[in-house]
Design an enzyme around this catalytic site. Structure first.
Site, PDB file in Angstrom:
ATOM      1  N   HIS A  11       6.098  -4.102  40.869  1.00 12.98           N
ATOM      2  CA  HIS A  11       5.466  -3.361  39.781  1.00 12.98           C
ATOM      3  C   HIS A  11       6.382  -2.242  39.281  1.00 12.98           C
ATOM      4  CE1 HIS A  11       1.753  -5.167  41.475  1.00 12.98           C
ATOM      5  NE2 HIS A  11       1.334  -5.102  40.241  1.00 12.98           N
TER       6      HIS A  11
ATOM      7  N   ASP B  90       4.045 -14.173  37.314  1.00 14.68           N
ATOM      8  CA  ASP B  90       3.363 -12.938  37.640  1.00 14.68           C
ATOM      9  C   ASP B  90       3.331 -12.097  36.356  1.00 14.68           C
ATOM     10  OD1 ASP B  90       2.058 -10.985  39.085  1.00 14.68           O
ATOM     11  OD2 ASP B  90       3.595 -10.810  40.637  1.00 14.68           O
TER      12      ASP B  90
END
Length: 509
Positions: free
Chosen positions: A183, A254
């Site tokens: 992230h 993702d």
């Protein structure tokens, strides 16, 4: 809408803001949008009303749309974001190491999802986590042993898909051995190729053999095989995943809003790179996706025009996604009792009633590890140490106080935020205590508070709901739950009170 727009839309899984699906999303579904991903930002506002407020209205517009979310159990839940999961996560299941139990839990989760109108579970995590020194995945991994992770991955996939819920093995080719969260930064697997194949790749090979419908890419560089992240790597997606492992299903990215994915190119540029490398279905991220979808369409249109993204690649991706949508719309497999797994007699879904809701609690009870003397049942004053939540977990409610109160064992409570000095935690005299910790890695603040509390009150029971083992004095009673799901807390509360919960905590605890 022109043909290219419909092709691009059919390869996108965006999110939206708020509780109610917005008008732009409804229009996009009319223009071939593949479906949606639900996140905590949506589901925390819905109090569990996913079917009534989200899936039923959207399915009336597009019966075969993909509705996806992350329902790993334990720390990662979306369907139960408002209260915490009724199922233990991967690490707890891996510790028990009973693949039949993992299959039972996965089946119950899938039945719940079908009941809610969800057709794709972005689970299981097939990442192998070699040890405490690599805490990125922690309780989300089945454990450090590749063979065990592979076996439980297969059990989870097979049980999920009997309900016509598509399982998604993630995060190919394995993020468990990395040191940074994708992230925020780009993780790297620096293992030799032989170790990478034996450790990280093995669970994905097992998932493919189990017939997994989807594989999610990780934004991770595997130095032994390529210099670019797997999401953008033809070497990993085409040569390894499809060529060597023989995967024929849908490759899902993702979320492309992650810093590890965009690398200065923006979400449009990232989507073009992913589609060109072999991704079929692009997840944009948890923010409202209207602008992201528009940017991706513009970028893809430019790439098709200049020849850097062949139209045939988009058509191939769209066809795979269409097969996935058709598969999720098909009948569930026959159950052992002659019924239909996950489906009610009226053609609806049995959902929460599929197993009476008992699978998760039974599994959580088996997963709790008692270290030290068994605690004497008594009402307890609870001190909960609450580190900052991870972006993956979000703000799902967790802790011991609710379950303990429901079982009549709560004498009082105190919550401590990160950095709270130990001498500010006032624990009443003359009452048994319990301290709840949750650490993914070595944590100086939790360690200091824990040391002070156990020194002042040697009879303190430690309820450890995290991954990393924090140090405690010899002889301290520790209940290790291997996860912070609601059902993990209920199992620990049962031991502290000597009482059994009357049933799974389906209401608010």
């Amino acid at each position: 809408m022109d043909h290219l727009t419909r092709l691009v839309n059919s390869c996108l899984l965006p999110a939206y803001g708020g509780a109610a699906p917005p008008d732009w999303l409804k229009r996009a579904l009319d223009d071939s949008l593949a479906g949606i991903v639900l996140y905590g930002a949506n589901l925390g506002l819905l109090d569990g009303r996913i079917r009534e407020d989200v899936t039923a209205p959207l399915r009336a517009l597009r019966p075969d749309l993909v509705v996806a979310l992350d329902e790993e159990g334990g720390d990662i839940t979306r369907a139960e974001y408002h209260r915490g999961s009724n199922y233990p996560g991967n690490l707890a299941l891996g510790v028990v190491d009973d693949t039949a139990l993992t299959a039972e839990v996965a089946s119950a989760i899938a039945a719940d999802l079908r009941n809610l109108g969800v057709t794709m579970n972005l689970a299981p995590s097939a990442d192998v986590c070699p040890g405490f020194h690599l805490p990125v995945f922690g309780t989300r991994s089945f454990g450090p042993d590749a063979g065990r992770v592979a076996a439980h991955t297969r059990a989870f996939v097979e049980a999920t898909q009997r309900h016509r819920v598509a399982a998604t093995a993630k995060h190919f080719p394995g993020l468990g051995a990395t040191r940074v969260d994708s992230h925020y930064a780009l993780p790297v697997v620096d293992a030799p190729e032989e170790l990478f194949r034996a450790r990280d790749l093995a669970p994905f090979a097992s998932a493919v053999r189990a017939g997994v419908q989807a594989v999610m890419t990780g934004h991770v560089v595997v130095e032994a095989l390529d210099s670019v992240p797997a999401t953008f790597s033809e070497r990993l997606l085409r040569d390894v995943l499809r060529g060597e492992l023989g995967f024929e299903g849908v490759v899902v990215s993702d979320a492309l809003d992650m810093k590890a994915a965009q690398a200065g190119a923006g979400i449009g540029g990232a989507a073009v790179r992913a589609l060109r490398a072999g991704v079929d279905l692009v997840i944009t991220g948890p923010q409202d996706g209207e602008k992201d979808c528009a940017e991706i369409l513009e970028s893809v249109r430019g790439a098709v025009a200049d020849g850097s993204l062949p139209l045939a690649r988009l058509e191939e991706a769209a066809e795979r996604v269409a097969r996935l949508r058709a598969w999720t719309s098909g009948p569930a497999e026959p159950a052992a009792d002659g019924g239909t797994a996950g489906l009610a007699a009226d053609g609806g879904t049995a959902g929460l009633a599929a197993d009476g809701g008992t699978a998760g609690l039974a599994a959580a009870r088996r997963a709790v590890e008692l270290r030290g003397p068994r605690p004497t049942p008594a009402p307890r004053f609870v001190v909960e140490l609450r580190p900052e939540p991870s972006i993956s977990c979000g703000t799902v409610p967790w802790g011991l106080t609710g379950p303990l109160a429901r079982l009549g064992g709560l004498a009082g409570q105190l919550t401590a935020e990160p950095g709270t000095p130990p001498d500010e935690l006032r624990v009443p005299d003359g009452v048994a205590t319990a301290v709840v910790v949750r650490a993914e890695a070595a944590d100086a603040w939790q360690t200091a508070v824990l040391a002070a509390l156990t020194a002042a009150r040697p009879d303190t029971v430690v309820v450890d709901m995290g991954f990393h083992d924090l140090p405690v004095p010899a002889g301290t009673t520790v209940l290790k739950t291997y996860g912070a799901g609601l059902v993990n807390a209920v199992a620990a509360a049962e031991i502290l009170t000597g009482r059994r919960a009357p049933g799974p905590p389906r209401d608010t605890w």
